[in-house]
Design a protein around this motif. Structure first.
Motif, short mmCIF file in Angstrom:
data_model
loop_
_atom_site.label_atom_id
_atom_site.label_comp_id
_atom_site.label_asym_id
_atom_site.label_seq_id
_atom_site.Cartn_x
_atom_site.Cartn_y
_atom_site.Cartn_z
N VAL A 103 0.78 -1.23 0.00
CA VAL A 103 0.00 0.00 0.00
C VAL A 103 0.81 1.29 0.00
O VAL A 103 0.31 2.33 -0.43
N THR A 104 2.08 1.24 0.48
CA THR A 104 2.81 2.51 0.52
C THR A 104 4.29 2.37 0.25
O THR A 104 4.89 3.23 -0.37
N GLY A 105 4.93 1.32 0.71
CA GLY A 105 6.32 1.06 0.38
C GLY A 105 7.31 1.99 1.04
O GLY A 105 7.01 2.70 2.00
N ASN A 106 8.53 1.99 0.46
CA ASN A 106 9.66 2.67 1.05
C ASN A 106 10.13 3.87 0.24
O ASN A 106 10.70 4.79 0.79
N LEU A 107 9.87 3.87 -1.07
CA LEU A 107 10.44 4.88 -1.95
C LEU A 107 9.42 5.83 -2.56
O LEU A 107 9.75 6.98 -2.86
N THR A 108 8.20 5.36 -2.79
CA THR A 108 7.17 6.22 -3.38
C THR A 108 6.90 7.42 -2.48
O THR A 108 6.89 7.29 -1.25
N THR A 109 6.67 8.58 -3.07
CA THR A 109 6.39 9.79 -2.30
C THR A 109 5.07 10.40 -2.78
O THR A 109 4.50 9.98 -3.79
N ARG A 110 4.62 11.41 -2.09
CA ARG A 110 3.40 12.10 -2.51
C ARG A 110 3.62 12.93 -3.76
O ARG A 110 2.65 13.40 -4.36
N GLU A 111 4.86 13.12 -4.16
CA GLU A 111 5.11 13.71 -5.48
C GLU A 111 4.73 12.72 -6.58
O GLU A 111 4.29 13.11 -7.66
N ASN A 112 4.89 11.41 -6.30
CA ASN A 112 4.48 10.38 -7.24
C ASN A 112 2.97 10.20 -7.25
O ASN A 112 2.36 9.99 -8.30
N HIS A 113 2.38 10.26 -6.05
CA HIS A 113 0.92 10.11 -5.93
C HIS A 113 0.46 10.91 -4.71
O HIS A 113 0.84 10.61 -3.58
N PRO A 114 -0.36 11.94 -4.92
CA PRO A 114 -0.76 12.80 -3.80
C PRO A 114 -1.57 12.09 -2.73
O PRO A 114 -1.66 12.57 -1.59
N VAL A 121 -0.20 -12.84 -7.32
CA VAL A 121 0.05 -11.50 -7.86
C VAL A 121 0.12 -10.45 -6.77
O VAL A 121 -0.44 -10.62 -5.68
N ARG A 122 0.81 -9.36 -7.10
CA ARG A 122 0.90 -8.21 -6.19
C ARG A 122 0.74 -6.93 -6.98
O ARG A 122 1.29 -6.78 -8.08
N VAL A 123 -0.01 -6.00 -6.41
CA VAL A 123 -0.15 -4.64 -6.94
C VAL A 123 -0.13 -3.68 -5.76
O VAL A 123 -0.06 -4.09 -4.60
N GLY A 124 -0.19 -2.39 -6.03
CA GLY A 124 -0.26 -1.41 -4.95
C GLY A 124 0.55 -0.17 -5.25
O GLY A 124 1.41 -0.16 -6.15
N LEU A 125 0.30 0.89 -4.50
CA LEU A 125 0.96 2.16 -4.74
C LEU A 125 2.46 2.10 -4.46
O LEU A 125 3.20 2.98 -4.93
N GLU A 126 2.92 1.10 -3.71
CA GLU A 126 4.37 0.94 -3.56
C GLU A 126 5.03 0.71 -4.91
O GLU A 126 6.15 1.17 -5.15
N ASP A 127 4.34 0.01 -5.80
CA ASP A 127 4.94 -0.43 -7.04
C ASP A 127 4.56 0.42 -8.25
O ASP A 127 5.31 0.50 -9.21
N ALA A 172 -3.92 3.61 -15.59
CA ALA A 172 -3.77 3.58 -17.06
C ALA A 172 -2.72 4.62 -17.42
O ALA A 172 -2.31 5.42 -16.57
N LYS A 173 -2.29 4.61 -18.66
CA LYS A 173 -1.24 5.54 -19.06
C LYS A 173 -1.66 6.98 -18.79
O LYS A 173 -2.67 7.46 -19.31
N GLY A 174 -0.89 7.66 -17.94
CA GLY A 174 -1.15 9.06 -17.62
C GLY A 174 -2.29 9.30 -16.66
O GLY A 174 -2.60 10.45 -16.36
N VAL A 175 -2.91 8.23 -16.13
CA VAL A 175 -4.07 8.37 -15.23
C VAL A 175 -3.71 7.80 -13.86
O VAL A 175 -3.52 6.58 -13.71
#
Length: 292
Positions: free
Chosen positions: A11-22, A241-247, A252-255
């Motif tokens: 869900v959040t990870g170690n490297l993703t920031t709010r610049e990547n996703h608010p 399978v795994r998904v999430g905002l960490e990854d 979709a492209k640009g969304v």
């Protein structure tokens, strides 16, 4: 292909920031709510990192892990919790003297990296097997450190999730299994798309899967735009399978994705359209050999 597919949401990870996703979850309440949202969408496992709620930077503070776990368990006692031990392995060589640690270094003793596992005893504890270039730093997980962490994780009653980023990491896991440090059947996660590790291709994921022990349970995923394609490759190759905002931040492209729940809904829809069935947490526990 798996008859029952386990979806993990990171869900959040170690490297993703709010610049990547608010909407990246940062506070313990936000992280717990993101895990609950993912569970509602069909995830059986939540992969959990915590952040300093003031700065948003990665944290190893027990109080944040504890708050996240307590908030989840107050509303959902079935969701499988997979708590990271990854932070604490990063080395940043300083510019003037690479033998001296720079300011982004997080290296700490292996016992410190699993203190929260001992305290909280989650269902699963991530055990990274990678020593590799990671961004502008290196991640260091020596065999001796991995052994110490594995023994403590097993002693806490948690199941190690062996994250592998390249072929040598699988060979290390094989050696540790032969030595009895790790127990069979092992749980692996094949990570693709991290630069200088496994690339996100069908051939590479298939090769990695063939290298695993025959009784292993495994999950595969890709970073960034290859998130959904690699999730589908994992499913077609017999993995989970795994998904999430960490990854990946995008649906979709640009969304940008609305959140972790939408990412889970998308991968669930893809699996079901291919004839797969999503494993509920109780079934996932049986498949992973976890305590009830």
């Amino acid at each position: 292909m798996q008859q029952n597919v386990i979806i993990t949401c990171a869900v959040t990870g170690n490297l993703t920031t709010r610049e990547n996703h608010p909407g990246l979850p940062v506070t313990p309440e936000e992280i717990a709510n993101a895990c609950l949202e993912a569970a509602e969408a069909g995830a059986a496992v939540a992969h959990i990192h915590v952040r300093d709620p003031e700065t948003g930077k990665p944290s190893m503070e027990l109080k944040y892990y504890q708050e996240v776990v307590e908030r989840i368990r107050a509303k959902n006692n079935a969701l499988i919790l997979n708590v990271t031990t990854g932070p604490g392995g990063r080395y940043h060589p300083s510019d003037d003297n690479p033998a001296i640690a720079g300011p982004r270094t997080t290296l700490m003793r292996p016992e410190r990296r699993v203190e929260h596992i001992v305290a909280l005893k989650p269902d699963i504890a991530t055990l990274d097997l990678n020593t590799m270039t990671f961004g502008s730093e290196v991640v260091i997980n020596t065999p001796d450190s991995v052994k110490v962490m594995a023994e403590i994780i097993h002693g806490s009653g948690s199941k190690p999730e062996l994250e592998v980023f390249d072929t040598g990491h699988i060979q290390l896991a094989q050696d540790l299994l032969k030595a009895g440090v790790l127990k069979s059947p092992a749980l692996f996660t094949i990570v693709t798309g991290v630069k200088y590790g496994f690339p996100s291709t069908t051939d590479v994921m298939a090769t990695a899967a063939r290298m695993l022990p025959s009784d292993a349970v495994w999950t595969g995923f890709g970073v960034g735009r290859m998130s959904f394609p690699m999730a589908m490759q994992a499913y077609l190759l017999g993995g989970h399978v795994r998904v999430g905002l960490e990854d990946n931040s995008y649906i979709a492209k640009g969304v940008l994705a609305k959140g972790n729940g939408e990412l889970v809904e998308r991968v669930r829809d893809l699996i079901e359209k291919l004839g797969g069935k999503i494993a509920e947490p109780s079934r996932a526990r049986e498949m992973l050999g976890l305590r009830a």
